[in-house]
Design a protein around this motif. Structure first.
Motif, PDB file in Angstrom:
ATOM      1  N   MET A  94       0.825  -1.208   0.000  1.00 39.29           N
ATOM      2  CA  MET A  94       0.000   0.000   0.000  1.00 39.29           C
ATOM      3  C   MET A  94       0.862   1.263   0.000  1.00 39.29           C
ATOM      4  O   MET A  94       0.543   2.248  -0.681  1.00 39.29           O
ATOM      5  CB  MET A  94      -0.920  -0.002   1.221  1.00 39.29           C
ATOM      6  CG  MET A  94      -2.030  -1.052   1.177  1.00 39.29           C
ATOM      7  SD  MET A  94      -3.217  -0.815  -0.179  1.00 39.29           S
ATOM      8  CE  MET A  94      -2.627  -2.045  -1.358  1.00 39.29           C
ATOM      9  N   LEU A  97       2.259   1.666  -3.526  1.00 34.76           N
ATOM     10  CA  LEU A  97       1.284   2.083  -4.527  1.00 34.76           C
ATOM     11  C   LEU A  97       0.740   3.488  -4.266  1.00 34.76           C
ATOM     12  O   LEU A  97       0.570   4.278  -5.195  1.00 34.76           O
ATOM     13  CB  LEU A  97       0.125   1.076  -4.567  1.00 34.76           C
ATOM     14  CG  LEU A  97       0.469  -0.333  -5.073  1.00 34.76           C
ATOM     15  CD1 LEU A  97      -0.731  -1.250  -4.939  1.00 34.76           C
ATOM     16  CD2 LEU A  97       0.945  -0.290  -6.522  1.00 34.76           C
ATOM     17  N   PHE A  98       0.447   3.760  -2.993  1.00 35.87           N
ATOM     18  CA  PHE A  98      -0.236   5.016  -2.684  1.00 35.87           C
ATOM     19  C   PHE A  98       0.523   5.905  -1.716  1.00 35.87           C
ATOM     20  O   PHE A  98       0.047   7.000  -1.413  1.00 35.87           O
ATOM     21  CB  PHE A  98      -1.624   4.727  -2.084  1.00 35.87           C
ATOM     22  CG  PHE A  98      -2.489   3.857  -2.944  1.00 35.87           C
ATOM     23  CD1 PHE A  98      -3.073   4.359  -4.085  1.00 35.87           C
ATOM     24  CD2 PHE A  98      -2.714   2.527  -2.604  1.00 35.87           C
ATOM     25  CE1 PHE A  98      -3.880   3.566  -4.877  1.00 35.87           C
ATOM     26  CE2 PHE A  98      -3.519   1.724  -3.386  1.00 35.87           C
ATOM     27  CZ  PHE A  98      -4.101   2.235  -4.530  1.00 35.87           C
ATOM     28  N   GLU A 101       1.622   9.411  -3.058  1.00 35.74           N
ATOM     29  CA  GLU A 101       0.476  10.274  -3.336  1.00 35.74           C
ATOM     30  C   GLU A 101      -0.183  10.740  -2.035  1.00 35.74           C
ATOM     31  O   GLU A 101      -0.552  11.913  -1.900  1.00 35.74           O
ATOM     32  CB  GLU A 101      -0.541   9.521  -4.198  1.00 35.74           C
ATOM     33  CG  GLU A 101      -1.685  10.409  -4.658  1.00 35.74           C
ATOM     34  CD  GLU A 101      -2.569   9.710  -5.682  1.00 35.74           C
ATOM     35  OE1 GLU A 101      -3.593  10.293  -6.067  1.00 35.74           O
ATOM     36  OE2 GLU A 101      -2.219   8.578  -6.097  1.00 35.74           O
ATOM     37  N   ILE A 102      -0.320   9.827  -1.073  1.00 32.44           N
ATOM     38  CA  ILE A 102      -0.910  10.203   0.213  1.00 32.44           C
ATOM     39  C   ILE A 102      -0.017  11.211   0.928  1.00 32.44           C
ATOM     40  O   ILE A 102      -0.499  12.175   1.539  1.00 32.44           O
ATOM     41  CB  ILE A 102      -1.140   8.949   1.083  1.00 32.44           C
ATOM     42  CG1 ILE A 102      -2.244   8.078   0.474  1.00 32.44           C
ATOM     43  CG2 ILE A 102      -1.509   9.336   2.514  1.00 32.44           C
ATOM     44  CD1 ILE A 102      -2.466   6.768   1.195  1.00 32.44           C
ATOM     45  N   GLN A 105      -0.492  14.538  -0.686  1.00 30.05           N
ATOM     46  CA  GLN A 105      -1.782  15.110  -0.301  1.00 30.05           C
ATOM     47  C   GLN A 105      -1.757  15.598   1.144  1.00 30.05           C
ATOM     48  O   GLN A 105      -2.348  16.635   1.461  1.00 30.05           O
ATOM     49  CB  GLN A 105      -2.896  14.083  -0.505  1.00 30.05           C
ATOM     50  CG  GLN A 105      -3.158  13.749  -1.962  1.00 30.05           C
ATOM     51  CD  GLN A 105      -4.384  12.879  -2.145  1.00 30.05           C
ATOM     52  OE1 GLN A 105      -5.136  12.637  -1.211  1.00 30.05           O
ATOM     53  NE2 GLN A 105      -4.583  12.414  -3.374  1.00 30.05           N
ATOM     54  N   TRP A 231     -14.033  12.610  -3.579  1.00 27.72           N
ATOM     55  CA  TRP A 231     -13.551  12.590  -4.972  1.00 27.72           C
ATOM     56  C   TRP A 231     -14.676  12.986  -5.934  1.00 27.72           C
ATOM     57  O   TRP A 231     -14.465  13.764  -6.874  1.00 27.72           O
ATOM     58  CB  TRP A 231     -13.024  11.202  -5.300  1.00 27.72           C
ATOM     59  CG  TRP A 231     -12.685  11.015  -6.744  1.00 27.72           C
ATOM     60  CD1 TRP A 231     -11.667  11.611  -7.441  1.00 27.72           C
ATOM     61  CD2 TRP A 231     -13.377  10.179  -7.685  1.00 27.72           C
ATOM     62  NE1 TRP A 231     -11.677  11.195  -8.744  1.00 27.72           N
ATOM     63  CE2 TRP A 231     -12.712  10.313  -8.925  1.00 27.72           C
ATOM     64  CE3 TRP A 231     -14.469   9.322  -7.592  1.00 27.72           C
ATOM     65  CZ2 TRP A 231     -13.125   9.628 -10.058  1.00 27.72           C
ATOM     66  CZ3 TRP A 231     -14.881   8.632  -8.718  1.00 27.72           C
ATOM     67  CH2 TRP A 231     -14.214   8.790  -9.941  1.00 27.72           C
ATOM     68  N   LEU A 239      -7.744  11.144  -1.045  1.00 32.40           N
ATOM     69  CA  LEU A 239      -7.148   9.906  -0.544  1.00 32.40           C
ATOM     70  C   LEU A 239      -6.706  10.053   0.913  1.00 32.40           C
ATOM     71  O   LEU A 239      -7.019   9.212   1.768  1.00 32.40           O
ATOM     72  CB  LEU A 239      -5.958   9.499  -1.413  1.00 32.40           C
ATOM     73  CG  LEU A 239      -6.236   8.625  -2.627  1.00 32.40           C
ATOM     74  CD1 LEU A 239      -4.936   8.352  -3.368  1.00 32.40           C
ATOM     75  CD2 LEU A 239      -6.904   7.330  -2.228  1.00 32.40           C
TER      76      LEU A 239
END
Length: 359
Positions: A94, A97-98, A101-102, A105, A231, A239
């Motif tokens: 996780m 993958l994210f 980006e998290i 953000q 979203w 996210l």
């Protein structure tokens, strides 16, 4: 008839006085010991709540390992290794993958929050409540400013990571040999009551496992609904906000409120309409969670009376601080089982259902 001389009377009186003095001294020593132990436990309360956290996580590791043992017929030690490895691999996946980006953000949330607060103030002035909002914002920013130096923040983060690692490692040790620690704990109880102690430990383990299963389902559901909803509305950093909402769902009552604040503030930067839509989204999701998702979950989990949970949250937060907020619900589960099992059933001899005993 036997006559008692004055010397014998004096001897009897002296002997009774010595017995009375000995009884008083023993009681005094016992009282001092009890008070000393209570003071020691109070000073160690933070360590004790970390130990409880390790026990709680150990119960979950053990439950997963036992499930693998029953389904796949693998040794529980192998099942524990598979469980720990799967959690580590899932977390790493996780993050891969994210994670970036998290993190971006989250940084953008921190960067735009001051602007969002300014926008909130200007909007509040238009509705005639600017003074009250200014006071609340100043109070909030002042609370963050106290002791908010970079060094202090880094030290707090470092201490938190250290405590987390200790809890995780300790939980794995507990889950690796649960019978050893369980047997040792039961041996501290008088032999005549060891069966009751063993049954109480089993009931607490079952209740904690069911409570966590229910909370995990609620956290995942709320996190997904918040993320997808924001979203669709067009709120940035959806996210990170969805992840935050899911994590804060573990805090009873106040967690959803804390999760909604940054989402509504960020939506306000887009437009007041987006802020209203975001506020409505959080409200609808929490009503859905409270009236639809939670009742379904509670059919297979542990239900705690709301009033007891609320006051327990306040008490444990006062005693343990921030950690008490996170541990309030599982601690309430434990004390709820203890009171029902040991006091209502055993001491009062009154039938009462124990959470999770029929599952």
């Amino acid at each position: 008839m036997r006559w008692i001389t004055s010397k014998q009377q004096e001897s009897i009186i002296e002997e009774q006085a010595q017995k009375s003095d000995g009884w008083f001294v023993r009681r005094l020593i016992l009282a001092i010991l009890v008070i000393g132990i209570a003071l020691l436990l109070w000073e160690m309360r933070y360590i004790l709540v970390l130990v409880f956290g390790a026990v709680l996580l150990g119960v979950l590791w053990h439950a997963a390992a036992r499930w693998l043992h029953d389904r796949a017929h693998v040794p529980q030690s192998v099942g524990l290794a598979i469980t720990v490895g799967a959690v580590v691999a899932f977390t790493a996946g996780m993050l891969y993958l994210f994670g970036s980006e998290i993190a971006e953000q989250a940084e953008s949330i921190a960067a735009v929050l001051p602007d969002a607060l300014d926008q909130l103030r200007s909007t509040a002035r238009e509705f005639g409540v600017g003074g009250w909002v200014d006071q609340q914002v100043e109070r909030l920013t002042g609370a963050f400013a106290e002791g908010g130096s970079l060094g202090g923040m880094l030290m707090s983060i470092g201490n938190g990571l250290t405590d987390f690692i200790v809890v995780v490692v300790g939980s794995i040790f507990l889950a690796a040999r649960p019978k050893l620690y369980r047997t040792g704990l039961i041996k501290l109880v008088p032999a005549a009551r060891r069966n009751v102690a063993a049954a109480t430990l089993d009931d607490m383990e079952t209740a904690l496992r069911l409570w966590f299963k229910g909370r995990l389902v609620a956290m995942i559901g709320v996190g997904l609904l918040v993320g997808i909803g924001l979203w669709l509305i067009g709120v940035p950093s959806f996210l990170a906000l969805g992840l935050l909402a899911g994590l804060l769902e573990i805090i009873p009552f106040f967690g959803p409120i804390l999760a909604a604040v940054p989402g509504i503030l960020l939506a306000l930067l887009v437009s007041p309409t987006h802020a209203l839509l975001a506020a409505g989204l959080y409200l609808v999701i929490q009503q859905t969670e409270g009236n639809l998702i939670t009742p379904i979950i509670q059919q297979h989990a542990v239900e705690l009376p709301p009033a007891i949970l609320l006051f327990s949250l306040l008490i444990f937060t006062y005693i343990f601080g921030v950690v008490g907020v996170l541990m309030a619900a599982p601690l309430t589960v434990v004390f709820y089982v203890l009171i029902k099992k040991l006091y209502v059933q055993e001491a009062l001899d009154t039938p009462t259902p124990i959470p999770g005993e029929d599952r």
